[in-house]
Design a protein around this motif. Structure first.
Motif, short mmCIF file in Angstrom:
data_model
loop_
_atom_site.label_atom_id
_atom_site.label_comp_id
_atom_site.label_asym_id
_atom_site.label_seq_id
_atom_site.Cartn_x
_atom_site.Cartn_y
_atom_site.Cartn_z
N SER A 125 3.95 7.38 -16.32
CA SER A 125 3.57 6.16 -15.61
C SER A 125 3.32 6.49 -14.14
O SER A 125 3.66 7.57 -13.65
CB SER A 125 4.68 5.12 -15.72
OG SER A 125 5.82 5.54 -14.97
N GLY A 126 2.73 5.52 -13.42
CA GLY A 126 2.46 5.74 -12.00
C GLY A 126 3.72 6.05 -11.22
O GLY A 126 3.74 6.94 -10.37
N GLY A 127 4.77 5.29 -11.49
CA GLY A 127 6.03 5.54 -10.79
C GLY A 127 6.63 6.89 -11.13
O GLY A 127 7.17 7.58 -10.26
N GLN A 128 6.53 7.29 -12.40
CA GLN A 128 7.04 8.59 -12.81
C GLN A 128 6.23 9.72 -12.17
O GLN A 128 6.80 10.74 -11.77
CB GLN A 128 7.03 8.71 -14.32
CG GLN A 128 8.06 7.86 -15.03
CD GLN A 128 7.90 7.89 -16.54
OE1 GLN A 128 6.78 7.97 -17.07
NE2 GLN A 128 9.01 7.80 -17.24
N GLN A 129 4.92 9.54 -12.07
CA GLN A 129 4.10 10.57 -11.42
C GLN A 129 4.47 10.72 -9.95
O GLN A 129 4.51 11.84 -9.43
CB GLN A 129 2.61 10.23 -11.57
CG GLN A 129 2.07 10.42 -12.97
CD GLN A 129 0.56 10.31 -13.04
OE1 GLN A 129 -0.14 10.43 -12.03
NE2 GLN A 129 0.05 10.06 -14.22
N THR A 157 9.65 -2.30 -9.10
CA THR A 157 10.73 -1.46 -9.62
C THR A 157 10.54 -0.01 -9.22
O THR A 157 11.45 0.66 -8.74
CB THR A 157 10.82 -1.58 -11.15
OG1 THR A 157 11.13 -2.93 -11.49
CG2 THR A 157 11.91 -0.66 -11.70
N ALA A 158 9.32 0.50 -9.43
CA ALA A 158 9.02 1.89 -9.07
C ALA A 158 9.15 2.10 -7.57
O ALA A 158 9.60 3.15 -7.11
CB ALA A 158 7.63 2.27 -9.55
N LYS A 159 8.78 1.08 -6.80
CA LYS A 159 8.89 1.18 -5.34
C LYS A 159 10.35 1.35 -4.93
O LYS A 159 10.68 2.19 -4.09
CB LYS A 159 8.29 -0.08 -4.71
CG LYS A 159 8.22 -0.05 -3.20
CD LYS A 159 7.54 -1.31 -2.67
CE LYS A 159 6.11 -1.40 -3.15
NZ LYS A 159 5.41 -2.57 -2.56
#
Length: 232
Positions: A125-129, A157-159
Motif C-alpha cells: 500500500s502507499g503507506g507501506q511503501q 492512519t498511514a500519516k
C-alpha cells in the motif's frame, strides 16, 4: 555541532528565481521543518541541501555529517522484493555485505514490515511503501535525513504511522530536515521551523516561538491562515 551550512544559496529556473541568497545551518540532533506556501522554495532548498541541485553560494558539510539519505513524497521502489529493495540501498551506501541481513531485519522491524520481506515492493500500500522508504533510509544510518512532504499522499492512519516513526528517529538523536505544508505536523514533530516565501527565509525560530505569536508580516499571515496552508 554544525552538520550542514548553506550560505548565500541562490538558484534560478528560467525566469523564476527559486532561491535568493538563502543561508541556513543545521546542527546535530535538530528536527527542522521547512514551511511556506506553494512555490516558496521549500523543495528546492531541501534538494540543494542534499546536494541534488547545482546552485550559487556554498554548501559545506561538517566533519561528522557522514552519510545522508532522502525520502520523497512519492517513494520510488524498485521492481524487487521488499528485502531486495533494502539490500540494494545498503549496497549503494557501501555497507559491508556481512551486515546486510542484520540491518535488513532491524529496519523492517522498526517500521513494522517484518514478515513482508518477500512481497513485491510495488504490491505494498502507499503507506507501506513510504514506511519501506523510511526503512531504507534508516538502515544506512544517515547522519542527516531529508524528507520532502513525506505524508502528503497518505491517508490519516498511514500519516500517523509515518509521524510516529519520524518522532522515534528524532528521539534516537537522528538529525532530520523536512519540508511540509502541514503546520500541525511541523508543530508536533519539529524542534525548529523555517518559513520560506518567494525563495527567501522570513522566519527561523524554535518551534514554540514560531507558534506562539512572535512572527511578523506575511509569516504571521501564513500562521493565522490568511495564506494557503494545511493544518490538522
Amino acid at each position: 555541532m554544525t552538520l550542514l551550512q548553506m550560505k548565500d544559496v541562490s538558484m534560478r529556473f528560467g525566469d523564476v528565481q527559486a532561491l535568493k541568497k538563502v543561508s541556513l545551518d543545521v546542527s546535530r540532533g535538530e528536527f527542522v521543518a521547512l514551511v511556506g506556501p506553494n512555490g516558496s522554495g521549500k523543495t528546492t532548498l531541501l534538494r540543494a541541501m542534499h546536494g541534488l541541485l547545482r546552485h550559487g553560494g556554498t554548501r559545506e558539510l561538517g566533519a561528522d555529517a557522514g552519510r545522508q539519505a532522502m525520502v520523497f513524497q512519492r517513494p520510488f521502489v524498485m521492481r524487487l522484493s521488499v528485502r531486495n529493495n533494502l539490500r540494494l540501498a545498503l549496497w549503494l551506501a557501501g555497507v559491508p555485505r556481512d551486515q546486510w541481513d542484520e540491518r535488513n531485519a532491524a529496519a523492517l522491524q522498526r517500521v513494522a514490515l517484518q514478515g513482508l520481506e518477500q512481497r513485491p515492493a510495488r504490491a505494498l500500500s502507499g503507506g507501506q511503501q513510504q514506511r519501506l522508504a523510511l526503512a531504507r533510509a534508516w538502515a544506512v544510518q544517515p547522519a542527516l535525513l531529508f524528507l520532502d512532504e513525506p505524508t502528503a499522499s497518505l491517508d490519516p492512519t498511514a500519516k500517523r504511522e509515518v509521524e510516529a516513526l519520524l518522532a522515534g528517529f528524532a528521539a534516537d538523536g537522528m538529525t532530520l530536515v523536512m519540508s511540509t505544508h502541514n503546520l500541525g505536523q511541523a508543530k508536533r514533530l519539529a524542534s525548529r521551523v523555517v518559513y520560506l516565501e518567494d525563495g527567501e527565509i522570513h522566519a527561523d525560530l524554535p518551534t514554540a516561538q514560531f507558534f506562539n505569536g512572535r512572527l511578523q508580516g506575511r509569516a504571521q499571515q501564513f500562521l493565522k491562515g490568511e495564506m494557503a496552508w494545511t493544518i490538522e
